[in-house]
Design a protein around this motif. Structure first.
Motif: not given
Length: 425
Positions: A113-140
Motif C-alpha cells: 500500500a505504501c509503494v502504491a501511494d508513492l507510485n500514484r504520486r509518481g514519486k521515486r526515491l534515491p534508493f529502490a524499495i523491495e518487498i518480500v512476502g516470505f513463503a515459510d516463516e511458521e515452519g508448520v
C-alpha cells in the motif's frame, strides 16, 4: 487550472487506507485449506493462489514482481535511477493451522500500500524499495522455521530438503510438485551490498501496546529462545495402596518443577519469560500413580547471556527437585535461537516517524520470532509493531482495528519517504 495535489500524509492517505488494507487481508484470508479454519501452508495449492494474488497487487502498485527460487513473492520499485540498492520491507504470508488473518500478511499488504501511494504520486526515491512476502516463516509443514527468509539471507540449510511432512512428502518432492527446482534455492540469496536495511511491520502478538494505549511501537530486539524437554521417571503404583510418604510420583514432581519455573521467571526483572506448554503423564489412568512424565520448557529473553544463565538456573532447580523426590531425570535441548537486536539507527528513524504522526514513541522487545532473525545475516533490521486486540495471535480471534492498520501504514510511509541510508545509495 488543475487541482492542487495534497501534500500532507493525512491528506494523501485520507481515512481509507485502513479499509483498503483490511479488505486485502480478508481477500488473502479467503485462500485457505478449508473455509472453517484458516490454514495456508508452504508449497500447497493455497500457497500458489496466495502468491499469485500478492504478485498481482505488487504489479498494480507499480512494481516488477516475481516468485523466487523458494516461493517467496518479490516486488521491486526502482529508485530515481536503475540499479540502486534497496530498502527491503517484508513479512510472511504462510500461516499456522486455525490461524488469525493478520499475522504476517499485515506487513506485506501495508508495504504494498505504501509503494502504491508513492507510485500514484509518481514519486521515486534515491534508493529502490523491495518487498518480500516470505513463503515459510511458521515452519508448520517441515518443522523448520524461517525457510523463505533463510534462503534470501543465504543461510538455508539444505538438509531440510530431506525432511518429510506428515504425509511422508519431503520438502524436495514438494518443491518439485509446486514447480520449483530445489537445486536452485541458492539463487534466492541476496548480497549485503544490495540491501540498505530490512524493516518489517507486524502485529504485536501481545498485550503491551493495548495496555499502554498506543497503536504502534518500535521493536528493540527479537528475543532468543531455548526449548527443552524434561523427562522424569518415578514408580507407577496403585492410587489406593501406596502411602503418600512412599510414593515416587513423577507428575507431582513435574508440578513442583513447573511452579518453580513460573516463580523464577516472574521474579526476573529483565523481561525473561518462561512457558511450559506440553505435559504428558504415563500410564495416564485415574487410579494409577504416574510413573513417567515429560514436559516442555520454552525460555526467552532479548539478551542471550541472560537467557543462558536463566536456563542453567532453571535446570539446577529442576535437578534439585528430582533428586529430593528420588526421580530419574533427563533434560534435552530441542531448539535454540539467538536473540537479534534491531539496529539503533533504524530504530531512531522509525521513532521519528511515529513522533511525526503525533504518537508517543514506545520501545518494546519482541518475544515472538520473525523473519528478521534470518535477515540480520544480510542486513541491519528493524520492526514496527501494530497493536492487536487483546494481544491475541495464532488464533481466529486475532484482530487489528482499522484505525491502527491505518496508523501503521502512515508511520511506515513516512519512514520510507524520510529514510536516510547509513551508506550512499
Amino acid at each position: 487550472m488543475s487541482e492542487m495535489r495534497p501534500t500532507s500524509l493525512g491528506e494523501i492517505l485520507g481515512e481509507t487506507l485502513g479499509d483498503e488494507i483490511a479488505a486485502r487481508i480478508d481477500q488473502l484470508a479467503a485462500i485457505s485449506e478449508t473455509p472453517e479454519h484458516l490454514a495456508r501452508i508452504f508449497l500447497t495449492p493455497e500457497h500458489r493462489k496466495a502468491a499469485d494474488l500478492i504478485l498481482t497487487w505488487m504489479r498494480d502498485a507499480g512494481m516488477s514482481a516475481h516468485l523466487d527460487a523458494i516461493g517467496n513473492v518479490c516486488g521491486r520499485y526502482d529508485g530515481d535511477r536503475p540499479g540502486l540498492p534497496c530498502l527491503m520491507l517484508g513479512s510472511h504470508y504462510d500461516t499456522v493451522r486455525d490461524a488469525g488473518k493478520w499475522d504476517g500478511p499485515l506487513g506485506v499488504i501495508t508495504a504494498i500500500a505504501c509503494v502504491a501511494d508513492l507510485n500514484r504520486r509518481g514519486k521515486r526515491l534515491p534508493f529502490a524499495i523491495e518487498i518480500v512476502g516470505f513463503a515459510d516463516e511458521e515452519g508448520v509443514r517441515f518443522a523448520s522455521t524461517l525457510l523463505g527468509s533463510r534462503a534470501v539471507a543465504g543461510t538455508f540449510d539444505e538438509r531440510v530438503l530431506e525432511v518429510c511432512d506428515r504425509a511422508g512428502i519431503s520438502m524436495r518432492e514438494a518443491m518439485v510438485q509446486f514447480g520449483l527446482d530445489p537445486d536452485q534455492i541458492g539463487k534466492a540469496a541476496r548480497a549485503r551490498r544490495e540491501l540498505l536495511g530490512y524493516v518489517e511491520l507486524h502485529i504485536e502478538q501481545g498485550p503491551v501496546l493495548e495496555d499502554k494505549g498506543l497503536p504502534v511501537g518500535v521493536v528493540t530486539a527479537i528475543a532468543g529462545a531455548t526449548r527443552l524437554v524434561a523427562n522424569l521417571v518415578g514408580t507407577a503404583g496403585h492410587a489406593g495402596t501406596v502411602p503418600m510418604p512412599l510414593r515416587r510420583d513423577a507428575l507431582a514432581g513435574a508440578a513442583e518443577c513447573i511452579v518453580a519455573i513460573e516463580e523464577f521467571c516472574r521474579s526476573d526483572d529483565a523481561g525473561l519469560v518462561g512457558t511450559v506448554g506440553v505435559i504428558t503423564a504415563l500410564p495416564g489412568a485415574a487410579n494409577v500413580i504416574p510413573g513417567k512424565v515429560s514436559f516442555t520448557m520454552d525460555i526467552r529473553s532479548q539478551s542471550d547471556t541472560h537467557r543462558k544463565r536463566a536456563v542453567a538456573d532453571i535446570v539446577r532447580q529442576v535437578e534439585a527437585i528430582a533428586k529430593r523426590r528420588e526421580l530419574a531425570l533427563q533434560i534435552d535441548v530441542t531448539h535454540e535461537n539467538r536473540s537479534v537486536p534491531c539496529a539503533p539507527w533504524l530504530q531512531a528513524q522509525l521513532a521519528d516517524a511515529v513522533a511525526a504522526e503525533g504518537f508517543a514513541t514506545f520501545e518494546l522487545p519482541s518475544g515472538a520470532g520473525h523473519d528478521g532473525m534470518a535477515m540480520v545475516d544480510v542486513a541491519d533490521i528493524a520492526m514496527i509493531f501494530v497493536r492487536c486486540r487483546g494481544g491475541i495471535s495464532h488464533n481466529p480471534a486475532e484482530h487489528v482495528e482499522l484505525a491502527d492498520a491505518d496508523t501503521g501504514a502512515r508511520v511506515l510511509l513516512r519512514f520510507i519517504e524520510n529514510f536516510r541510508p547509513q551508506r550512499e545509495a
